[in-house]
Design a protein around this motif. Structure first.
Motif, PDB file in Angstrom:
ATOM      1  N   GLY A   1     -11.953  14.111  18.624  1.00  0.00           N
ATOM      2  CA  GLY A   1     -11.281  14.708  19.767  1.00  0.00           C
ATOM      3  C   GLY A   1     -12.215  14.965  20.930  1.00  0.00           C
ATOM      4  N   GLY A   2     -13.530  14.968  20.642  1.00  0.00           N
ATOM      5  CA  GLY A   2     -14.505  15.162  21.706  1.00  0.00           C
ATOM      6  C   GLY A   2     -14.601  13.993  22.663  1.00  0.00           C
ATOM      7  N   VAL A   3     -13.918  12.887  22.339  1.00  0.00           N
ATOM      8  CA  VAL A   3     -13.986  11.709  23.203  1.00  0.00           C
ATOM      9  C   VAL A   3     -13.426  11.992  24.592  1.00  0.00           C
ATOM     10  CG1 VAL A   3     -11.745  10.760  22.463  1.00  0.00           C
ATOM     11  CG2 VAL A   3     -13.523   9.218  23.340  1.00  0.00           C
ATOM     12  N   TYR A   4     -12.415  12.858  24.678  1.00  0.00           N
ATOM     13  CA  TYR A   4     -11.786  13.109  25.976  1.00  0.00           C
ATOM     14  C   TYR A   4     -12.749  13.834  26.920  1.00  0.00           C
ATOM     15  CZ  TYR A   4      -7.690  11.901  23.233  1.00  0.00           C
ATOM     16  OH  TYR A   4      -6.810  11.243  22.418  1.00  0.00           O
ATOM     17  N   THR A   5     -13.389  14.877  26.421  1.00  0.00           N
ATOM     18  CA  THR A   5     -14.376  15.590  27.237  1.00  0.00           C
ATOM     19  C   THR A   5     -15.555  14.684  27.571  1.00  0.00           C
ATOM     20  OG1 THR A   5     -13.765  17.709  26.245  1.00  0.00           O
ATOM     21  CG2 THR A   5     -15.911  17.584  27.328  1.00  0.00           C
ATOM     22  N   ALA A   6     -15.988  13.888  26.590  1.00  0.00           N
ATOM     23  CA  ALA A   6     -17.140  13.016  26.810  1.00  0.00           C
ATOM     24  C   ALA A   6     -16.846  11.959  27.864  1.00  0.00           C
ATOM     25  CB  ALA A   6     -17.541  12.351  25.496  1.00  0.00           C
ATOM     26  N   LEU A   7     -15.649  11.397  27.856  1.00  0.00           N
ATOM     27  CA  LEU A   7     -15.289  10.404  28.868  1.00  0.00           C
ATOM     28  C   LEU A   7     -15.245  11.024  30.260  1.00  0.00           C
ATOM     29  CD1 LEU A   7     -12.462   8.395  27.055  1.00  0.00           C
ATOM     30  CD2 LEU A   7     -14.723   7.532  27.699  1.00  0.00           C
ATOM     31  N   LYS A   8     -14.753  12.257  30.341  1.00  0.00           N
ATOM     32  CA  LYS A   8     -14.703  12.944  31.629  1.00  0.00           C
ATOM     33  C   LYS A   8     -16.104  13.241  32.146  1.00  0.00           C
ATOM     34  CE  LYS A   8     -10.267  15.335  30.925  1.00  0.00           C
ATOM     35  NZ  LYS A   8      -9.641  16.673  30.792  1.00  0.00           N
ATOM     36  N   SER A   9     -16.922  13.862  31.293  1.00  0.00           N
ATOM     37  CA  SER A   9     -18.234  14.322  31.748  1.00  0.00           C
ATOM     38  C   SER A   9     -19.166  13.164  32.076  1.00  0.00           C
ATOM     39  CB  SER A   9     -18.879  15.226  30.694  1.00  0.00           C
ATOM     40  OG  SER A   9     -19.071  14.530  29.478  1.00  0.00           O
ATOM     41  N   SER A  10     -18.978  12.013  31.418  1.00  0.00           N
ATOM     42  CA  SER A  10     -19.824  10.854  31.687  1.00  0.00           C
ATOM     43  C   SER A  10     -19.262   9.951  32.783  1.00  0.00           C
ATOM     44  CB  SER A  10     -20.020  10.039  30.401  1.00  0.00           C
ATOM     45  OG  SER A  10     -18.769   9.626  29.885  1.00  0.00           O
ATOM     46  N   ARG A  11     -18.088  10.330  33.312  1.00  0.00           N
ATOM     47  CA  ARG A  11     -17.437   9.599  34.400  1.00  0.00           C
ATOM     48  C   ARG A  11     -17.092   8.156  34.008  1.00  0.00           C
ATOM     49  NH1 ARG A  11     -17.375  12.638  38.789  1.00  0.00           N
ATOM     50  NH2 ARG A  11     -16.572  10.886  40.024  1.00  0.00           N
ATOM     51  N   LEU A  12     -16.837   7.955  32.737  1.00  0.00           N
ATOM     52  CA  LEU A  12     -16.507   6.611  32.285  1.00  0.00           C
ATOM     53  C   LEU A  12     -15.062   6.236  32.561  1.00  0.00           C
ATOM     54  CD1 LEU A  12     -18.544   6.287  28.978  1.00  0.00           C
ATOM     55  CD2 LEU A  12     -19.027   5.340  31.238  1.00  0.00           C
ATOM     56  N   LEU A  13     -14.202   7.215  32.792  1.00  0.00           N
ATOM     57  CA  LEU A  13     -12.832   6.894  33.192  1.00  0.00           C
ATOM     58  C   LEU A  13     -12.853   6.197  34.552  1.00  0.00           C
ATOM     59  CD1 LEU A  13     -11.079  10.198  32.095  1.00  0.00           C
ATOM     60  CD2 LEU A  13     -10.960   7.981  30.954  1.00  0.00           C
ATOM     61  N   GLU A  14     -13.709   6.693  35.436  1.00  0.00           N
ATOM     62  CA  GLU A  14     -13.871   6.043  36.732  1.00  0.00           C
ATOM     63  C   GLU A  14     -14.484   4.651  36.561  1.00  0.00           C
ATOM     64  OE1 GLU A  14     -14.186  10.504  37.512  1.00  0.00           O
ATOM     65  OE2 GLU A  14     -14.716   9.068  35.945  1.00  0.00           O
ATOM     66  N   ASP A  15     -15.401   4.521  35.616  1.00  0.00           N
ATOM     67  CA  ASP A  15     -16.025   3.227  35.354  1.00  0.00           C
ATOM     68  C   ASP A  15     -14.991   2.222  34.866  1.00  0.00           C
ATOM     69  OD1 ASP A  15     -18.686   1.737  34.985  1.00  0.00           O
ATOM     70  OD2 ASP A  15     -17.739   1.479  33.022  1.00  0.00           O
ATOM     71  N   MET A  16     -14.099   2.656  33.983  1.00  0.00           N
ATOM     72  CA  MET A  16     -13.036   1.780  33.491  1.00  0.00           C
ATOM     73  C   MET A  16     -12.131   1.327  34.638  1.00  0.00           C
ATOM     74  SD  MET A  16     -11.884   3.680  29.967  1.00  0.00           S
ATOM     75  CE  MET A  16     -13.013   3.896  28.597  1.00  0.00           C
ATOM     76  N   ALA A  17     -11.784   2.272  35.507  1.00  0.00           N
ATOM     77  CA  ALA A  17     -10.919   1.934  36.636  1.00  0.00           C
ATOM     78  C   ALA A  17     -11.591   0.925  37.558  1.00  0.00           C
ATOM     79  CB  ALA A  17     -10.553   3.205  37.405  1.00  0.00           C
ATOM     80  N   THR A  18     -12.891   1.100  37.789  1.00  0.00           N
ATOM     81  CA  THR A  18     -13.635   0.181  38.642  1.00  0.00           C
ATOM     82  C   THR A  18     -13.639  -1.233  38.058  1.00  0.00           C
ATOM     83  OG1 THR A  18     -15.069   1.963  39.435  1.00  0.00           O
ATOM     84  CG2 THR A  18     -15.889  -0.293  39.684  1.00  0.00           C
ATOM     85  N   ARG A  19     -13.694  -1.317  36.743  1.00  0.00           N
ATOM     86  CA  ARG A  19     -13.704  -2.623  36.081  1.00  0.00           C
ATOM     87  C   ARG A  19     -12.316  -3.255  36.004  1.00  0.00           C
ATOM     88  NH1 ARG A  19     -18.634  -3.261  33.515  1.00  0.00           N
ATOM     89  NH2 ARG A  19     -19.840  -1.325  33.269  1.00  0.00           N
ATOM     90  N   GLY A  20     -11.292  -2.492  36.376  1.00  0.00           N
ATOM     91  CA  GLY A  20      -9.945  -3.022  36.314  1.00  0.00           C
ATOM     92  C   GLY A  20      -9.285  -2.884  34.959  1.00  0.00           C
ATOM     93  N   ASN A  21      -9.882  -2.052  34.076  1.00  0.00           N
ATOM     94  CA  ASN A  21      -9.305  -1.844  32.750  1.00  0.00           C
ATOM     95  C   ASN A  21      -8.005  -1.053  32.849  1.00  0.00           C
ATOM     96  OD1 ASN A  21     -12.632  -1.194  31.526  1.00  0.00           O
ATOM     97  ND2 ASN A  21     -11.545  -3.134  31.558  1.00  0.00           N
ATOM     98  N   LYS A  22      -6.981  -1.554  32.222  1.00  0.00           N
ATOM     99  CA  LYS A  22      -5.677  -0.886  32.207  1.00  0.00           C
ATOM    100  C   LYS A  22      -5.325  -0.385  30.814  1.00  0.00           C
ATOM    101  CE  LYS A  22      -0.878  -1.567  33.705  1.00  0.00           C
ATOM    102  NZ  LYS A  22       0.105  -2.537  34.283  1.00  0.00           N
ATOM    103  N   TYR A  23      -5.886  -1.027  29.812  1.00  0.00           N
ATOM    104  CA  TYR A  23      -5.604  -0.669  28.425  1.00  0.00           C
ATOM    105  C   TYR A  23      -6.920  -0.407  27.690  1.00  0.00           C
ATOM    106  CZ  TYR A  23      -1.582  -3.344  30.027  1.00  0.00           C
ATOM    107  OH  TYR A  23      -0.541  -3.828  30.778  1.00  0.00           O
ATOM    108  N   VAL A  24      -6.879   0.545  26.764  1.00  0.00           N
ATOM    109  CA  VAL A  24      -8.068   0.896  25.987  1.00  0.00           C
ATOM    110  C   VAL A  24      -7.731   0.830  24.501  1.00  0.00           C
ATOM    111  CG1 VAL A  24      -9.803   2.656  25.502  1.00  0.00           C
ATOM    112  CG2 VAL A  24      -8.889   2.423  27.817  1.00  0.00           C
ATOM    113  N   HIS A  25      -8.457   0.001  23.794  1.00  0.00           N
ATOM    114  CA  HIS A  25      -8.299  -0.057  22.341  1.00  0.00           C
ATOM    115  C   HIS A  25      -9.327   0.879  21.729  1.00  0.00           C
ATOM    116  CE1 HIS A  25      -8.703  -2.492  18.355  1.00  0.00           C
ATOM    117  NE2 HIS A  25      -8.145  -1.321  18.197  1.00  0.00           N
TER     118      HIS A  25
END
Length: 333
Positions: free
Chosen positions: A275-299
Motif C-alpha cells: 500500500g506504500g506504493v501510492y505515497t511513494a509514487l507521489k513523493s517521487s513524482r513518478l506519476l508526473e513521469d508516467m504522464a510525460t511518457r504518455g502512459n495511460k495504463y499501469v500493470h
C-alpha cells in the motif's frame, strides 16, 4: 467495488504451479512533504517540545535510554524521531489495535457480470483483445510497475526476493524472468504494428533495505537486455515496528553467524507494505513521469508472483475493452 473487472486464467512456468493476482491501476497526486532534520551539536537532554509531542502519542519511552547514548547516537535518534509523521503512524497503530479481536467481515463473490474466464471466451474475442493490447503497447501507453520492497534474510545480506534463486530449473531470478517477458512483448508489439522499436517503461519499487542491491544486480546483469533508461527504481517508505501494546521498538546491536551487524539506538523499521506504493509514487513524482511518457495504463504486480505474464496483451486489451478503472487477474484455485 464499482468499476472493477476480474479476469480468470491459468498459467504455469517451468513446471512449477503458483497462484497469484495482479492489477491495473491509474492514480494521480502531489508531492508529499519531506522530513526535517536536526543538525545542532551537543544535545544534553531531549528537546522538551519533542518530548511533549511523543507524550501526546504515548511514545515517550523512545527517550528511556537517552543517558546511555553517545552524542552521535543522540543525534541519530533525534533525527529519526523528527523524520516521522507521528500523527499518521498513531492513526495506523490505533486502527491496528482496534481491529484485534473483531469478527472478520464476510466475503461475498463479485457479480458474475464482472468476471470473465479466458477458457470461456471465443478465439475471436481473445484475438481482438490481443491486438488491442499490442496496439496500446506500441503507442507507449503501458507502464509496468513492480512491487519489490520486501526482503529475505540470507547468510550475507538482506536481499530483495527478486534477486534470489527461487528454485526454478533454469536458475533464473524473478527479475530476469520478468525482464525477458517485457522484451518479448516489446518485440511482439513492434512486429504486429510494423514499428521500428517499442519500449515499455519498468518502474520498480524497492525499499531502503533492498534498493542498493537491486540496482547493482541490474547493472551486473546489463539490465537483462533492456535499456538502462527504461528502468526506474524508487523506494517505498518505512514505518516503525511496534510492540503488542503499540510502542515503538528500538534497534540494538546484534551478531548473526559470526557477522557483527551494528545498528544504533534508532527505531526498528520495516517497509510500509504494498500500500506504500501510492505515497511513494507521489513523493517521487513518478506519476508526473508516467504522464510525460504518455502512459495511460499501469500493470502493477507483486514480486513473488512467478507466474505473472508481465504486460499481458490479452489482459490489457480486455481491460481497455471493458473501459473500467481497474481490473484484477487471478488464477482459479
Amino acid at each position: 467495488m464499482s468499476n472493477a473487472v476480474i479476469w480468470m486464467g491459468g498459467e504455469g512456468i517451468e513446471g512449477i504451479p503458483v497462484v497469484g493476482l495482479f492489477s491495473f491501476y491509474s492514480a494521480s497526486g502531489n508531492k508529499m512533504r519531506e522530513p526535517m532534520g536536526i543538525h545542532s551539536n551537543a544535545v544534553a537532554a531531549p528537546p522538551q517540545l519533542l518530548l511533549e509531542r511523543l507524550k501526546d502519542y504515548g511514545q515517550e519511552d523512545a527517550f528511556a535510554l537517552w543517558d546511555e547514548l553517545s552524542p552521535e547516537e543522540r543525534h541519530l535518534l533525534l533525527n529519526d524521531i523528527q523524520s516521522l509523521d507521528l500523527s499518521r503512524i498513531d492513526r495506523i497503530i490505533r486502527c491496528s489495535l482496534r481491529s484485534q479481536g473483531l469478527p472478520v467481515a464476510a466475503i461475498e463473490p463479485v457479480p458474475e457480470s464482472w468476471v470473465s474466464s479466458v477458457d470461456e471466451r471465443t478465439m475471436e474475442h481473445r484475438e481482438r483483445w490481443w491486438k488491442m493490447g499490442l496496439k496500446a503497447v506500441s503507442e507507449g501507453k503501458l507502464a509496468v510497475l513492480l512491487l519489490s520492497g520486501g526482503q529475505v534474510l540470507l547468510p550475507v545480506e538482506l536481499y530483495s526476493m527478486s534477486l534470489v534463486d527461487v528454485g526454478l530449473p533454469s536458475g533464473k531470478s524473478l527479475f530476469q524472468l520478468q525482464a525477458e517477458r517485457i522484451l518479448c512483448v516489446q518485440r511482439l508489439a513492434a512486429q504486429a504494428m510494423n514499428e521500428g522499436s517499442v519500449t515499455i517503461h519498468w518502474y520498480i519499487m524497492t525499499s531502503p533495505f533492498t534498493d542498493d542491491a537491486a540496482g547493482k544486480f541490474f547493472e551486473s546483469q546489463k539490465y537483462f537486455g533492456l535499456e538502462a533508461d527504461q528502468v526506474t527504481f524508487f523506494q517505498q517508505g518505512t514505518i516503525p515496528c511496534i510492540s503488542k501494546d503499540g510502542r515503538y521498538v528500538m534497534e540494538t546491536p546484534f551478531k548473526w553467524q559470526s557477522r557483527e551487524c551494528l545498528f544504533s539506538r534508532q527505531f526498528a523499521k520495516s517497509p510500509d507494505g504494498n500500500g506504500g506504493v501510492y505515497t511513494a509514487l507521489k513523493s517521487s513524482r513518478l506519476l508526473e513521469d508516467m504522464a510525460t511518457r504518455g502512459n495511460k495504463y499501469v500493470h502493477c504486480y507483486g514480486v513473488d508472483i512467478a507466474l505473472v505474464r508481465v504486460a499481458d496483451p490479452t489482459f490489457l486489451g480486455y481491460f481497455i475493452d471493458k473501459g473500467v478503472a481497474a481490473a484484477a487477474k487471478v488464477v482459479r484455485k
